[in-house]
Scaffold this active site. Structure first.
Site, short mmCIF file in Angstrom:
data_model
loop_
_atom_site.label_atom_id
_atom_site.label_comp_id
_atom_site.label_asym_id
_atom_site.label_seq_id
_atom_site.Cartn_x
_atom_site.Cartn_y
_atom_site.Cartn_z
N LYS A 197 0.85 -1.19 0.00
CA LYS A 197 0.00 0.00 0.00
C LYS A 197 0.89 1.24 0.00
O LYS A 197 1.69 1.44 0.92
CB LYS A 197 -0.91 0.01 1.23
CG LYS A 197 -1.77 1.26 1.30
CD LYS A 197 -2.84 1.17 2.34
CE LYS A 197 -3.63 2.47 2.42
NZ LYS A 197 -4.70 2.42 3.40
N LYS A 251 -2.19 -1.64 -3.84
CA LYS A 251 -3.05 -0.47 -3.82
C LYS A 251 -2.22 0.80 -3.91
O LYS A 251 -1.25 0.92 -3.18
CB LYS A 251 -3.85 -0.49 -2.51
CG LYS A 251 -4.73 0.71 -2.30
CD LYS A 251 -5.33 0.63 -0.94
CE LYS A 251 -6.08 1.92 -0.70
NZ LYS A 251 -6.41 2.12 0.66
C1 PBG Z 1 -7.67 3.61 5.21
C2 PBG Z 1 -7.94 3.35 3.79
C3 PBG Z 1 -7.73 4.22 2.72
C4 PBG Z 1 -8.24 3.59 1.60
C5 PBG Z 1 -8.70 2.33 1.99
N1 PBG Z 1 -8.49 2.18 3.36
C6 PBG Z 1 -7.23 5.62 2.69
C7 PBG Z 1 -5.91 5.93 3.22
O1 PBG Z 1 -5.07 5.05 3.44
O2 PBG Z 1 -5.69 7.10 3.45
C8 PBG Z 1 -8.27 4.21 0.23
C9 PBG Z 1 -9.28 3.68 -0.70
C10 PBG Z 1 -9.55 4.56 -1.85
O3 PBG Z 1 -8.91 5.60 -2.09
O4 PBG Z 1 -10.47 4.20 -2.59
N2 PBG Z 1 -6.63 3.04 5.81
#
Ligand code: PBG
Length: 329
Positions: A197, A251
């Site tokens: 991520k 992601k």
């Molecule tokens: C939170 C989380 C996020 C997303 C999924 N879980 C945002 C972040 O890490 O700030 C992003 C999903 C998206 O942008 O569609 N931990």
């Protein structure tokens, strides 16, 4: 002597029947996961930067779930928009038995027992500062956060979540959550790790949707990965698998498809990709301007994930795409 080649790759492109027979990859509704925002507000509201995507009341979430089931989309990933009054530095709302997300999980599992329910493990919806972990004197502290995340994961498992998805990027959280779940008898609750991520600029619309963007000062670079790094992502996956993750995720999606391919080829494990909010916003904005063909671009973008090696894709377009696939069939 003809100067043309014997082998003409265009022969296998010449008509739709042969294109269909030689197609190497297909998009199926069965490979899609629909992320769903839920809210305790009286009415659902559209996310301004995500046309067609709503913060849903539980009644409306049930309607979405019904559509997912009827179109063969096997799972939802739920995200709560939490009332700011309930956000505290210890994020204890996240493990309160009757909180919004747990009510959503219970309701959906009661109405659609076969539909997979995936829930995030991270504190950003509950933290007044919008961070995924505990903030102590300006630092996101790892181990204290992990201990508390286990409480959140247990609460979600008790509510009936099939899979918990740690998205916080603390070190050691998959192992701690696995041990915590097993100790309480939740041996069948799965872990889908947000393993690779990145600290990405593509999450903006999501933060608007759950109401954490105003609170968030600075960035998440001390815990989410540097977008420059690929090998580090493979180490993240290796560690999460060692700690008991059942499935891993990359992601964002499209800008990081190289990681989907590398993870799949290196580990051969179920590999998911998250086509995140900013990717959805890009496509929809261009479509609204008439600059891209909505239906074609949705099918093409999802196919690219399959070609890269993704077993499944989390996408806000899941229902659209499932619908298009039905029309195509
Ligand atoms: C939170 C989380 C996020 C997303 C999924 N879980 C945002 C972040 O890490 O700030 C992003 C999903 C998206 O942008 O569609 N931990």
């Amino acid at each position: 002597m003809p100067s043309f080649p014997r082998t003409r790759l265009r022969r296998n492109r010449a008509s739709s029947f042969i294109r269909s027979l030689v197609a190497e990859n297909r998009v199926n509704a069965a490979d899609l996961i629909l992320p769903v925002f839920v809210t305790d507000a009286a009415q659902s509201s559209e996310v301004a930067s995500m046309p067609g995507t709503y913060r849903n009341t539980l009644d409306d979430a049930v309607k979405l779930a019904e559509r997912a089931v009827s179109m063969g989309v096997p799972a939802l990933a739920l995200f709560p928009e939490v009332d700011p009054a309930l956000k505290t530095p210890d994020c204890s709302e996240s493990w309160r038995e009757d909180n919004l997300i747990n009510r959503a999980v219970r309701r959906l599992k009661a109405e659609f027992p076969e539909l997979g329910i995936i829930t995030d493990v991270a504190f950003d919806p509950y933290n007044p500062k919008g961070h995924d972990g505990y903030l102590v004197q300006g630092v996101i502290v790892n181990d204290e956060t992990v201990t508390a995340l286990v409480r959140q994961a247990l609460s979600l498992a008790e509510a009936g979540a099939d899979i918990v998805a740690p998205s916080d990027m603390m070190d050691g959280r998959c192992g701690a959550i696995r041990d915590g779940l097993d100790a309480e008898g939740f041996t069948n609750v799965g872990i889908m790790s947000y393993a690779v991520k990145y600290a990405s600029a593509y999450y903006g619309p999501f933060r608007d949707a759950i109401g954490s963007s105003g609170a968030l000062k600075g960035d998440k670079k001390t815990y989410q990965m540097d977008t420059a790094n690929a090998l580090e992502g493979l180490r993240e996956v290796e560690m999460d698998l060692d700690e008991g993750a059942d499935t891993v995720m990359v992601k964002p999606g499209l800008p990081y498809l190289d990681m989907v391919t590398r993870v799949k080829e290196t580990f051969g494990v179920p590999t998911f990709a998250y086509q995140v909010s900013g990717e959805y916003a890009q496509i929809m904005a261009a479509c609204q301007n008439g600059w891209l063909d909505h239906d074609k671009v949705w099918l093409e973008t999802l196919l690219s994930f399959k070609r890269a090696g993704a077993d499944g894709v989390l996408t806000y377009g899941a229902l659209k795409v499932a619908e298009l696939l039905q029309e195509d069939a």
